[in-house]
Design a protein around this motif. Structure first.
Motif, PDB file in Angstrom:
ATOM      1  N   CYS A  90     139.339  46.680  64.241  1.00 32.21           N
ATOM      2  CA  CYS A  90     138.202  46.053  63.542  1.00 32.21           C
ATOM      3  C   CYS A  90     137.021  47.320  63.666  1.00 32.21           C
ATOM      4  N   PRO A  93     135.142  48.295  58.622  1.00 34.51           N
ATOM      5  CA  PRO A  93     135.472  47.313  57.873  1.00 34.51           C
ATOM      6  C   PRO A  93     136.726  47.301  57.156  1.00 34.51           C
ATOM      7  N   GLU A  94     136.940  48.815  56.979  1.00 34.19           N
ATOM      8  CA  GLU A  94     138.195  49.008  55.889  1.00 34.19           C
ATOM      9  C   GLU A  94     139.505  48.742  56.694  1.00 34.19           C
ATOM     10  N   VAL A  97     139.947  44.843  57.032  1.00 32.54           N
ATOM     11  CA  VAL A  97     140.819  44.602  55.877  1.00 32.54           C
ATOM     12  C   VAL A  97     142.332  44.755  55.864  1.00 32.54           C
ATOM     13  N   ASP A 122     129.098  42.950  59.061  1.00 34.60           N
ATOM     14  CA  ASP A 122     129.564  43.222  57.788  1.00 34.60           C
ATOM     15  C   ASP A 122     131.079  43.022  57.553  1.00 34.60           C
ATOM     16  N   THR A 123     131.879  43.316  58.387  1.00 30.32           N
ATOM     17  CA  THR A 123     133.097  43.248  58.477  1.00 30.32           C
ATOM     18  C   THR A 123     133.621  41.646  58.239  1.00 30.32           C
ATOM     19  N   ARG A 125     131.646  39.593  56.565  1.00 27.60           N
ATOM     20  CA  ARG A 125     131.136  39.448  55.127  1.00 27.60           C
ATOM     21  C   ARG A 125     132.446  39.808  54.340  1.00 27.60           C
ATOM     22  N   ARG A 126     133.057  41.078  54.442  1.00 28.71           N
ATOM     23  CA  ARG A 126     134.076  41.845  53.679  1.00 28.71           C
ATOM     24  C   ARG A 126     135.187  41.057  53.784  1.00 28.71           C
ATOM     25  N   GLU A 129     134.684  37.556  51.649  1.00 28.50           N
ATOM     26  CA  GLU A 129     134.547  37.860  50.224  1.00 28.50           C
ATOM     27  C   GLU A 129     136.133  38.174  49.593  1.00 28.50           C
ATOM     28  N   GLN A 130     136.867  38.517  50.488  1.00 25.82           N
ATOM     29  CA  GLN A 130     138.058  38.944  50.023  1.00 25.82           C
ATOM     30  C   GLN A 130     139.133  37.612  50.090  1.00 25.82           C
TER      31      GLN A 130
END
Ligand code: KIV
Ligand code: NA
Length: 265
Positions: A90, A93-94, A97, A122-123, A125-126, A129-130
């Motif tokens: 981690c 964030p990319e 994911v 932030d991670t 949240r990302r 969201e996905q």
């Protein structure tokens, strides 16, 4: 019957039913634990220590995690499968994911777990969201052992407790579906469990959490050195692995594990 989900676990919390979790790394144990009524199979990066023989979880790679998650997924039918994002998976964030995609698409995990506090909001949240359900992990974070200087209880002074309390709420607000609290004082873990609406699973965190998790090998008395102060050898007094697992499930459900002498702080 319908497999468990983060929604069913949240409903269990609302009903006051304790959630039973165990680590699991292969299909045979997944089948056994699932049949015994364990709610959550956690494919923990603790596999680096109990399966691979490392002193820490740091050498565990995403490939290892995908492999063991797929093994566990083949053996279960009802239980929810959570897989750990390993060390530095981690870092951005990319990367989180991409690695979560592997755990879910190749491994068949339903939830991913990540160690860390504010820096990971932030991670979380990302991922949320996905459509990725996230289990946060606060308190002792074994991936940070070299920064911490050892495996020690966390949150024992006022400021440290305040940070954990704050991070727990922030993780829930960022979308986390669950939280693991490792090696924190029981009073703090109980308070956080009562405050959050998401299920809080404790290890070395007292009996006041919404559920408990243990490393499977500790539960079976399989530790090379001395067992952690908060674990119990459930194979003692039982004549099979299945009976030991059943005793653990019953003890968590009724709230008799961990006992006071298995709650260090
Ligand atoms: O890797 C693991 O086994 C874990 C649990 C101890 C929570 O993260
Ligand atoms: Na872990």
């Amino acid at each position: 019957a319908v497999p468990l989900s983060v929604t069913t676990l949240a409903a269990m919390k609302t009903r006051g039913e304790r959630i039973v979790c165990l680590t699991c790394y292969d299909a045979s144990f997944a089948h056994l634990l699932d049949a015994a009524g364990v709610d959550v199979l956690l494919v923990g990066d603790s596999l680096g220590m109990v399966l691979q023989g490392h002193r820490t979880t740091i050498p565990v790679t995403i490939e290892h995690m995908v492999y063991h998650t797929a093994c566990v997924n083949r053996g279960r039918s009802q239980a929810l499968v959570i897989a750990d994002l390993p060390f530095l998976a981690c870092a951005t964030p990319e990367r989180a994911v991409d690695n979560a995609a592997r755990l879910m698409q190749e491994g068949g995990a339903q939830v991913v777990k990540l160690e860390g506090g504010a820096a990971l909001l932030d991670t979380v949240r990302r991922l949320t969201e996905q459509g990725v359900p996230v289990c946060a992990h606060l308190g002792l974070q074994p991936q940070s052992v070299h920064r911490l200087g050892g495996y020690r209880f966390q949150g024992r002074d006022h400021a440290a407790a305040e940070t954990i309390r704050h991070d727990a709420l922030a993780m829930q607000d960022a979308g986390a579906s669950m939280l693991v609290l490792e090696c924190v004082p029981a009073a703090l873990a109980t308070e956080i469990s009562l405050t959050l609406s998401i299920p809080v699973i404790g290890i070395g965190a007292g009996a006041g959490c919404d559920g408990q998790v243990l490393v499977l090998h500790d539960l079976l008395g399989l530790n090379a050195g001395r067992p952690p102060s908060f674990s119990r050898d459930f194979l003692r007094g039982h004549d099979s692995i299945a009976a030991a697992i059943a005793a653990y499930v019953a003890a968590v459900r009724e709230g008799s594990f961990p006992a006071a002498n298995e709650t260090p702080y």
